[in-house]
Scaffold this motif. Sequence first.
Motif, PDB file in Angstrom:
ATOM      1  N   LEU A   1       0.825  -1.205   0.000  1.00 32.00           N
ATOM      2  CA  LEU A   1       0.000   0.000   0.000  1.00 32.00           C
ATOM      3  C   LEU A   1       0.860   1.257   0.000  1.00 32.00           C
ATOM      4  CD1 LEU A   1      -2.839   1.213   0.156  1.00 32.00           C
ATOM      5  CD2 LEU A   1      -2.694   1.039   2.650  1.00 32.00           C
ATOM      6  N   ALA A   2       1.978   1.204   0.692  1.00 28.07           N
ATOM      7  CA  ALA A   2       2.823   2.392   0.815  1.00 28.07           C
ATOM      8  C   ALA A   2       3.778   2.582  -0.355  1.00 28.07           C
ATOM      9  CB  ALA A   2       3.628   2.308   2.117  1.00 28.07           C
ATOM     10  N   SER A   3       4.230   1.472  -0.965  1.00 27.53           N
ATOM     11  CA  SER A   3       5.367   1.602  -1.885  1.00 27.53           C
ATOM     12  C   SER A   3       5.218   0.946  -3.241  1.00 27.53           C
ATOM     13  CB  SER A   3       6.624   1.009  -1.212  1.00 27.53           C
ATOM     14  OG  SER A   3       6.838   1.570   0.061  1.00 27.53           O
ATOM     15  N   SER A   4       4.268   0.039  -3.424  1.00 28.33           N
ATOM     16  CA  SER A   4       4.240  -0.743  -4.659  1.00 28.33           C
ATOM     17  C   SER A   4       3.895   0.108  -5.878  1.00 28.33           C
ATOM     18  CB  SER A   4       3.226  -1.883  -4.539  1.00 28.33           C
ATOM     19  OG  SER A   4       3.253  -2.692  -5.702  1.00 28.33           O
ATOM     20  N   LEU A   5       4.436  -0.298  -7.030  1.00 30.92           N
ATOM     21  CA  LEU A   5       4.161   0.409  -8.277  1.00 30.92           C
ATOM     22  C   LEU A   5       2.920  -0.114  -8.986  1.00 30.92           C
ATOM     23  CD1 LEU A   5       7.719   0.697  -9.893  1.00 30.92           C
ATOM     24  CD2 LEU A   5       6.432   2.464  -8.695  1.00 30.92           C
ATOM     25  N   ASP A   6       2.523  -1.363  -8.715  1.00 28.52           N
ATOM     26  CA  ASP A   6       1.411  -1.908  -9.498  1.00 28.52           C
ATOM     27  C   ASP A   6       0.063  -1.425  -8.956  1.00 28.52           C
ATOM     28  OD1 ASP A   6       0.472  -3.581  -7.445  1.00 28.52           O
ATOM     29  OD2 ASP A   6       1.614  -5.306  -8.133  1.00 28.52           O
ATOM     30  N   THR A   7      -0.970  -1.600  -9.766  1.00 23.36           N
ATOM     31  CA  THR A   7      -2.282  -1.052  -9.423  1.00 23.36           C
ATOM     32  C   THR A   7      -2.945  -1.778  -8.263  1.00 23.36           C
ATOM     33  OG1 THR A   7      -3.297  -2.460 -11.122  1.00 23.36           O
ATOM     34  CG2 THR A   7      -2.690  -0.228 -11.767  1.00 23.36           C
ATOM     35  N   TYR A   8      -2.425  -2.933  -7.877  1.00 22.73           N
ATOM     36  CA  TYR A   8      -3.006  -3.665  -6.752  1.00 22.73           C
ATOM     37  C   TYR A   8      -2.565  -3.104  -5.404  1.00 22.73           C
ATOM     38  CZ  TYR A   8      -4.600  -7.167 -10.068  1.00 22.73           C
ATOM     39  OH  TYR A   8      -5.236  -7.806 -11.101  1.00 22.73           O
ATOM     40  N   ARG A   9      -1.698  -2.106  -5.433  1.00 26.17           N
ATOM     41  CA  ARG A   9      -1.223  -1.557  -4.159  1.00 26.17           C
ATOM     42  C   ARG A   9      -2.370  -0.994  -3.325  1.00 26.17           C
ATOM     43  NH1 ARG A   9       0.651   2.565  -7.759  1.00 26.17           N
ATOM     44  NH2 ARG A   9      -0.307   4.601  -7.383  1.00 26.17           N
ATOM     45  N   TYR A  10      -3.434  -0.544  -3.998  1.00 27.32           N
ATOM     46  CA  TYR A  10      -4.556   0.038  -3.261  1.00 27.32           C
ATOM     47  C   TYR A  10      -5.337  -1.010  -2.479  1.00 27.32           C
ATOM     48  CZ  TYR A  10      -3.447   3.882  -6.376  1.00 27.32           C
ATOM     49  OH  TYR A  10      -2.786   4.868  -7.059  1.00 27.32           O
ATOM     50  N   ARG A  11      -5.081  -2.264  -2.780  1.00 25.35           N
ATOM     51  CA  ARG A  11      -5.683  -3.355  -2.002  1.00 25.35           C
ATOM     52  C   ARG A  11      -4.619  -4.083  -1.198  1.00 25.35           C
ATOM     53  NH1 ARG A  11      -9.637  -7.129  -5.276  1.00 25.35           N
ATOM     54  NH2 ARG A  11      -9.736  -7.927  -3.153  1.00 25.35           N
TER      55      ARG A  11
END
Length: 416
Positions: A37-47
């Motif tokens: 959630l804090a650092s990922s580049l992919d769109t799944y970071r919001y989950r």
Amino acid sequence: TNFVQVQIRTIAFRQENQAESAAALVRAGASLDSLALASSLDTYRYRGGLHNLKPLIDVEEPYRSHAAAMQPGQISPIFPYREAYAFFRLEQRLPADTAEYSRYVPEIQSVFQARKRDAAWKVFMQEMETRFPATVDSAILARIEADSALLFTPTFVNDNPAVVVRVDDRHTLTEGKLRSTVSRQAMTSGDERFGRSIEKALREATEELRLLAAADADRFRERPEVTARHADSRDSALVDAYLKETVVAKITFNREEFAAYYAEHPEEFREPAQVKVDRIAAADSAAAFEAARRLADGADYGYIAGQYNIGVSDGTAQEWAPLASFPDNIRNDLDTLTIGRSTRPYNTSDGWIILHVADRRPGRVKPLADVEMKIREVMFRRKFAEGLDRVLAVLKQESTITRNEAEIDRYFGSNK
């Protein structure tokens, strides 16, 4: 195995060392969902990096290959993914859903057909290998490998008649021919390793020698159907051989040409643009399309996000992400949007989402060393076209061309 249901939690970073540090933290007990959630580049970071439960065959590569051999709780190795570096944890692994079987029948059939063809060809070539063993002169191979620095110079190619592969006295491969094949492959194969080019050329040439030896041993050349096919293909084969000898063999390169082309065409070597995106996770399709309509009419994004976003984040942008890290359909839309504009709704495996372009910047131009092989490929095509034009000009000036109009009409289906 392909239809077991799996759920993964992913995280991606721009730099490999960032991914390594994050993986070490997760293995030490850190929360993967919080890091995503804090650092990922992919769109799944919001989950928190969490994907929906789905059949393994529907999981995108290279995640699928890793997940196939993993058990719940295990963390994958770090691997390149869409110009980033990613890893994931397998959250769930459940038996296949038999109710979904009918949907996958055509795909299953095509997979098995391909496997049968590959297996049959492998068995056939093993029989050829047993029937027609080949000897390879390793000293000659070493001599060719030692000339790797000369690959794109006239010195690399020669007419050395020394035999590097022998099936029998009639079916051999010379050093000169192998060098020519390796040179042609290297010019058109992008960034393939030199050693890989030699292995590929050697394998393909050896297979061809064995097939030719089998054809001669079984008197294939005397069969009417083979004779007819040979006659049909002979002219095109002669043209191909002629072009290789008169055009391809004369193509050479130098670093000054590479540098000049690189300086003249920087945009060809620019990495994909990067964007910062906000994300609305809508409750359903009706909410998603209503939010998209209001955004298109000029509504404030922050207000709409507050009204419609049900995601785990507040919908605001995180870090810069390469456009290449998004799925194709989303990337194509984002590529055309200016700052402050929003996408259409997407029905993803994680529900309905809308993306909003908070900022964007062009990608960097890759250094010359990283794109040299691509330039070689471009220049090879250009020089081949130029050489072909010269050869054709000579042929037109010095050859007598006879046109058989009846055959031309027949070929093009003319009614005249």
